[in-house]
Design a protein around this motif. Structure first.
Motif, PDB file in Angstrom:
ATOM      1  N   UNK A 194       9.547 -20.084 -36.759  1.00  0.00           N
ATOM      2  CA  UNK A 194      10.102 -20.854 -37.862  1.00  0.00           C
ATOM      3  C   UNK A 194      11.609 -20.782 -37.882  1.00  0.00           C
ATOM      4  N   UNK A 195      12.168 -21.365 -38.922  1.00  0.00           N
ATOM      5  CA  UNK A 195      13.618 -21.471 -39.033  1.00  0.00           C
ATOM      6  C   UNK A 195      14.127 -20.486 -40.080  1.00  0.00           C
ATOM      7  N   UNK A 196      15.163 -19.767 -39.700  1.00  0.00           N
ATOM      8  CA  UNK A 196      15.860 -18.890 -40.635  1.00  0.00           C
ATOM      9  C   UNK A 196      17.354 -19.042 -40.357  1.00  0.00           C
ATOM     10  N   UNK A 197      18.117 -19.250 -41.393  1.00  0.00           N
ATOM     11  CA  UNK A 197      19.564 -19.481 -41.258  1.00  0.00           C
ATOM     12  C   UNK A 197      19.855 -20.653 -40.323  1.00  0.00           C
ATOM     13  N   UNK A 198      18.996 -21.653 -40.353  1.00  0.00           N
ATOM     14  CA  UNK A 198      19.212 -22.862 -39.566  1.00  0.00           C
ATOM     15  C   UNK A 198      18.891 -22.750 -38.089  1.00  0.00           C
ATOM     16  N   UNK A 199      18.298 -21.644 -37.684  1.00  0.00           N
ATOM     17  CA  UNK A 199      18.000 -21.421 -36.270  1.00  0.00           C
ATOM     18  C   UNK A 199      16.520 -21.076 -36.124  1.00  0.00           C
ATOM     19  N   UNK A 200      15.874 -21.632 -35.095  1.00  0.00           N
ATOM     20  CA  UNK A 200      14.477 -21.293 -34.819  1.00  0.00           C
ATOM     21  C   UNK A 200      14.430 -19.865 -34.274  1.00  0.00           C
ATOM     22  N   UNK A 201      13.679 -19.020 -34.933  1.00  0.00           N
ATOM     23  CA  UNK A 201      13.589 -17.606 -34.582  1.00  0.00           C
ATOM     24  C   UNK A 201      13.160 -17.430 -33.128  1.00  0.00           C
ATOM     25  N   UNK A 202      12.174 -18.185 -32.720  1.00  0.00           N
ATOM     26  CA  UNK A 202      11.629 -18.026 -31.362  1.00  0.00           C
ATOM     27  C   UNK A 202      12.595 -18.460 -30.268  1.00  0.00           C
ATOM     28  N   UNK A 203      13.693 -19.123 -30.621  1.00  0.00           N
ATOM     29  CA  UNK A 203      14.673 -19.578 -29.627  1.00  0.00           C
ATOM     30  C   UNK A 203      15.887 -18.664 -29.532  1.00  0.00           C
ATOM     31  N   UNK A 204      15.949 -17.627 -30.350  1.00  0.00           N
ATOM     32  CA  UNK A 204      17.085 -16.704 -30.310  1.00  0.00           C
ATOM     33  C   UNK A 204      16.969 -15.851 -29.050  1.00  0.00           C
ATOM     34  N   UNK A 205      18.024 -15.857 -28.242  1.00  0.00           N
ATOM     35  CA  UNK A 205      17.971 -15.186 -26.947  1.00  0.00           C
ATOM     36  C   UNK A 205      18.257 -13.694 -27.014  1.00  0.00           C
ATOM     37  N   UNK A 206      19.150 -13.274 -27.889  1.00  0.00           N
ATOM     38  CA  UNK A 206      19.515 -11.861 -27.974  1.00  0.00           C
ATOM     39  C   UNK A 206      18.400 -11.094 -28.692  1.00  0.00           C
ATOM     40  N   UNK A 207      17.775 -10.112 -28.018  1.00  0.00           N
ATOM     41  CA  UNK A 207      16.632  -9.413 -28.613  1.00  0.00           C
ATOM     42  C   UNK A 207      16.918  -8.813 -29.993  1.00  0.00           C
ATOM     43  N   UNK A 208      18.040  -8.135 -30.168  1.00  0.00           N
ATOM     44  CA  UNK A 208      18.328  -7.516 -31.456  1.00  0.00           C
ATOM     45  C   UNK A 208      18.480  -8.561 -32.555  1.00  0.00           C
ATOM     46  N   UNK A 209      19.198  -9.616 -32.278  1.00  0.00           N
ATOM     47  CA  UNK A 209      19.370 -10.679 -33.274  1.00  0.00           C
ATOM     48  C   UNK A 209      18.026 -11.290 -33.624  1.00  0.00           C
ATOM     49  N   UNK A 210      17.168 -11.481 -32.634  1.00  0.00           N
ATOM     50  CA  UNK A 210      15.836 -12.031 -32.881  1.00  0.00           C
ATOM     51  C   UNK A 210      15.024 -11.078 -33.765  1.00  0.00           C
ATOM     52  N   UNK A 211      15.121  -9.775 -33.514  1.00  0.00           N
ATOM     53  CA  UNK A 211      14.385  -8.797 -34.315  1.00  0.00           C
ATOM     54  C   UNK A 211      14.869  -8.794 -35.767  1.00  0.00           C
ATOM     55  N   UNK A 212      16.169  -8.863 -35.963  1.00  0.00           N
ATOM     56  CA  UNK A 212      16.716  -8.921 -37.332  1.00  0.00           C
ATOM     57  C   UNK A 212      16.232 -10.195 -38.022  1.00  0.00           C
TER      58      UNK A 212
END
Length: 120
Positions: free
Chosen positions: A80-98
């Motif tokens: 889903x989308x959080x802060x305007x970004x699709x969570x599953x598309x975040x490349x940096x592991x730590x940022x994705x976990x947060x």
């Protein structure tokens, strides 16, 4: 791309203790409880209330907080989308976990059923 690297570094340096009160306020304002918040955090990270309090007291950065965590095997199902970004598309592991954590808190505050939030 440089902007994303700066954002990733900023997130890594934030303390969990500085964000936790915002999570509490958000869920309580919508009629959910701190116990439910802790249940969601424990599901994602494996931290019980004592370990969670320890990270708050020690002012652990998100980097340390997630480095020590046992991420739930179903965490990748958080989409889903959080802060305007699709969570599953975040490349940096730590940022994705947060953002996983942000998404779960968001779902809790929106009244989603716990079974759905916990991907069970």
């Amino acid at each position: 791309m440089a902007d994303q690297a700066v954002q990733d570094q900023r997130i890594a340096a934030m303390t969990f203790a500085s964000i936790y009160p915002h999570y509490v306020t958000k869920v309580e304002k919508k009629g959910r409880t701190v116990e439910e918040l802790h249940q969601v955090i424990e599901w994602l990270t494996g931290y019980d209330s004592a370990a969670l309090q320890s990270h708050i007291d020690e002012k652990s950065t998100f980097s340390t907080f997630f480095q020590d965590a046992n991420l739930h095997p179903n965490a990748a199902l958080i989409k889903g989308v959080i802060c305007g970004v699709r969570v599953e598309e975040i490349e940096t592991p730590l940022t994705r976990q947060v953002r996983y954590l942000d998404k779960l808190v968001d779902e809790l505050s929106k009244g989603k059923k716990m079974e759905k939030i916990l991907r069970s």
